[in-house]
Design a protein around this motif. Sequence first.
Motif, PDB file in Angstrom:
ATOM      1  N   ALA A 120      10.611 -11.488 102.606  1.00  0.00           N
ATOM      2  CA  ALA A 120      10.105 -10.235 101.262  1.00  0.00           C
ATOM      3  C   ALA A 120       9.496  -9.344 102.095  1.00  0.00           C
ATOM      4  N   VAL A 121       9.685  -8.246 101.952  1.00  0.00           N
ATOM      5  CA  VAL A 121       9.447  -7.259 102.521  1.00  0.00           C
ATOM      6  C   VAL A 121       9.353  -5.294 101.746  1.00  0.00           C
ATOM      7  N   GLY A 122       8.367  -4.833 102.919  1.00  0.00           N
ATOM      8  CA  GLY A 122       8.114  -3.726 101.885  1.00  0.00           C
ATOM      9  C   GLY A 122       7.210  -2.620 102.682  1.00  0.00           C
ATOM     10  N   SER A 123       6.651  -1.401 101.756  1.00  0.00           N
ATOM     11  CA  SER A 123       5.320  -0.596 102.826  1.00  0.00           C
ATOM     12  C   SER A 123       4.580  -1.043 102.333  1.00  0.00           C
ATOM     13  N   ASP A 124       4.060  -1.559 101.778  1.00  0.00           N
ATOM     14  CA  ASP A 124       3.209  -2.085 100.639  1.00  0.00           C
ATOM     15  C   ASP A 124       2.706  -3.105  99.818  1.00  0.00           C
ATOM     16  N   MET A 125       2.681  -4.402 100.462  1.00  0.00           N
ATOM     17  CA  MET A 125       2.835  -6.045  99.815  1.00  0.00           C
ATOM     18  C   MET A 125       1.603  -6.028  99.142  1.00  0.00           C
ATOM     19  N   SER A 126       0.490  -5.413  99.479  1.00  0.00           N
ATOM     20  CA  SER A 126      -1.241  -6.210  98.575  1.00  0.00           C
ATOM     21  C   SER A 126      -1.093  -6.509  97.305  1.00  0.00           C
ATOM     22  N   VAL A 129       3.115  -5.779 105.280  1.00  0.00           N
ATOM     23  CA  VAL A 129       4.609  -5.381 105.282  1.00  0.00           C
ATOM     24  C   VAL A 129       6.102  -6.687 105.271  1.00  0.00           C
ATOM     25  N   GLU A 130       5.399  -7.537 105.127  1.00  0.00           N
ATOM     26  CA  GLU A 130       6.244  -8.583 104.846  1.00  0.00           C
ATOM     27  C   GLU A 130       5.908  -9.592 105.171  1.00  0.00           C
ATOM     28  N   MET A 131       6.578 -10.769 104.304  1.00  0.00           N
ATOM     29  CA  MET A 131       6.523 -11.810 103.789  1.00  0.00           C
ATOM     30  C   MET A 131       7.271 -12.935 104.226  1.00  0.00           C
ATOM     31  N   PRO A 145       1.505  -1.085  95.126  1.00  0.00           N
ATOM     32  CA  PRO A 145       2.064  -2.000  95.996  1.00  0.00           C
ATOM     33  C   PRO A 145       3.406  -3.023  94.974  1.00  0.00           C
ATOM     34  N   CYS A 146       4.298  -3.090  96.186  1.00  0.00           N
ATOM     35  CA  CYS A 146       5.593  -3.819  95.729  1.00  0.00           C
ATOM     36  C   CYS A 146       6.514  -4.356  96.636  1.00  0.00           C
ATOM     37  N   VAL A 147       7.363  -5.357  96.443  1.00  0.00           N
ATOM     38  CA  VAL A 147       8.208  -5.853  97.476  1.00  0.00           C
ATOM     39  C   VAL A 147      10.235  -4.631  97.121  1.00  0.00           C
ATOM     40  N   GLU A 148      10.118  -4.295  98.462  1.00  0.00           N
ATOM     41  CA  GLU A 148      11.587  -3.595  98.497  1.00  0.00           C
ATOM     42  C   GLU A 148      12.347  -4.362  98.497  1.00  0.00           C
ATOM     43  N   MET A 149      12.270  -4.999  98.620  1.00  0.00           N
ATOM     44  CA  MET A 149      13.445  -6.077 100.081  1.00  0.00           C
ATOM     45  C   MET A 149      13.573  -7.811  99.725  1.00  0.00           C
ATOM     46  N   VAL A 150      14.641  -8.337  99.307  1.00  0.00           N
ATOM     47  CA  VAL A 150      14.193  -9.590  99.742  1.00  0.00           C
ATOM     48  C   VAL A 150      15.882  -9.590 100.727  1.00  0.00           C
ATOM     49  N   ALA A 151      15.358  -9.954 102.036  1.00  0.00           N
ATOM     50  CA  ALA A 151      16.440 -10.016 103.096  1.00  0.00           C
ATOM     51  C   ALA A 151      16.600 -11.161 104.147  1.00  0.00           C
ATOM     52  N   GLY A 152      17.140 -11.689 104.768  1.00  0.00           N
ATOM     53  CA  GLY A 152      16.646 -13.030 105.329  1.00  0.00           C
ATOM     54  C   GLY A 152      17.656 -12.809 106.316  1.00  0.00           C
TER      55      GLY A 152
END
Length: 478
Positions: free
Chosen positions: A408-414, A443-445, A318-325
């Motif tokens: 914060a976006v990622g395929s698995d952010m648990s 997947v997103e926060m 699990p990880c954050v892949e991108m910070v976007a906005g």
Amino acid sequence: MSHTVEKIGGTSMSEYQAVRDNIILHNRTPEQYYQRLLVVSAFGGVTDGLLECKRTGAPGVYATYADAEDDSAWEQALDNVLNRMAQINEDMFGLSPERALADSFLQERIAGIRECLHHLRQVCAFGQFQLAEQLQTIRELLAAMGEAHSAHNMVLYLRQSGVNAVLMDLTGWRSDEALPLDEVLTQTLARYDLSSQLPVVTGYAHCKEGLMSRFDRGYSEMTFSRLAVLSKAREAIIHKEFHLSSADPRLAGEDQVIPIGRTNYDVTDQLSNLGMEAIHPQAAKGLRQKDIPLRVRNTFEPDHEGTLITTDYRSPSPCVEMVAGRRNIFAVELFDQDMVGRVSHYAECFTDELDSMRLNLVSKDMNANTLTYYISGNRKTVRTLVAALQRRFENADINTHKVSVVSAVGSDMSIPGLLARSVAALNKAGVPVRAVHQSLRAVEMQFIVDDEYYEQSVVSLHDELVQTDAETVALAVA
């Protein structure tokens, strides 16, 4: 080996030498130039001149033609675009024989468009014909010119280097009928031999559905996607002037962001919602359903594999892949004590008004008596929305706030404690958080902040959730 379908964006197209050297010729023998379809956008800024500036809204030929009462204004706008495109021809071909071919093609098409627009004005002088009813057709005619020019030029340019490039013109120039898009593409594909020809395809395709009326300036991605699906491509590739990275390098720093490398179509949907489209969601749908991988590559780093997007990918840990906005969002807050027990009714009315005004919903939250919708649109339309809601709910208090959404976006952010770490990072950076959204799917926060804190939010979250974790992994591996 099956073929690939590859789309080249407008900014990359303007760097035509890099397109030739890095995308077409790089590390390839002449036999390896083929088994590819190249879908091209107009050269950078040309579509803005033909329609209107995507960023500022400054009028181009289309907007001027729609509003002008005489011909001088739109003709001047058309001449401006013609001069710009002719300058591109000169830059690409100099005094070579290809220059004459490029100029002849350009002048013929522009003359045809000018004649068409003049005749339409004359016809609409009669009361039975309304210009407004023809504007969408004019918009498509003008947009098609940009891709016809860039595709034709690229064919000539590649032929100079010994590539058997051929023009696949989907613009329907002087065509008598409009067929469904899939039929247009299937019939056209049958005319080419990918083993010995390199088709350069116009991003605009004239079809019965009307791509611009459905997707506006995302039409080239639909052409690209449907070509990949119908031709059963091995891989779909988008060439951009940057990597799909962990944050905007202009904010977080070019030396701080990292290419994502791998992700899935779920993540690209979240990015689309934030206005950071790796690909239009409807274009991604076709690729996803046919399980065709999508790769996003940097035009200027030909040896880098870019980011591969697949249906079933999930990060190994699990990880954050991108910070976007997304900036310049309007928070429309509707409070009504009578809403209790009737939230679904209020939400349905709210959504109906949004749809009728074609406003884009980015996010929303609710409680017993309050609905807050976070909307992308211009201030004038948002005011119209507020007035419409006030008429529906006379006793409601409706307020608007200018905010930004940072995700914060990622395929698995648990990740246990991720929310607490994020809020702490924002607090340390002096960013007051207006609202937080975290879904069960991990997947997103999302964090809602005042617009003035957007850049600080992106940088602080990227530092905490991407850089810090990447450094920890690097140390563990070492």
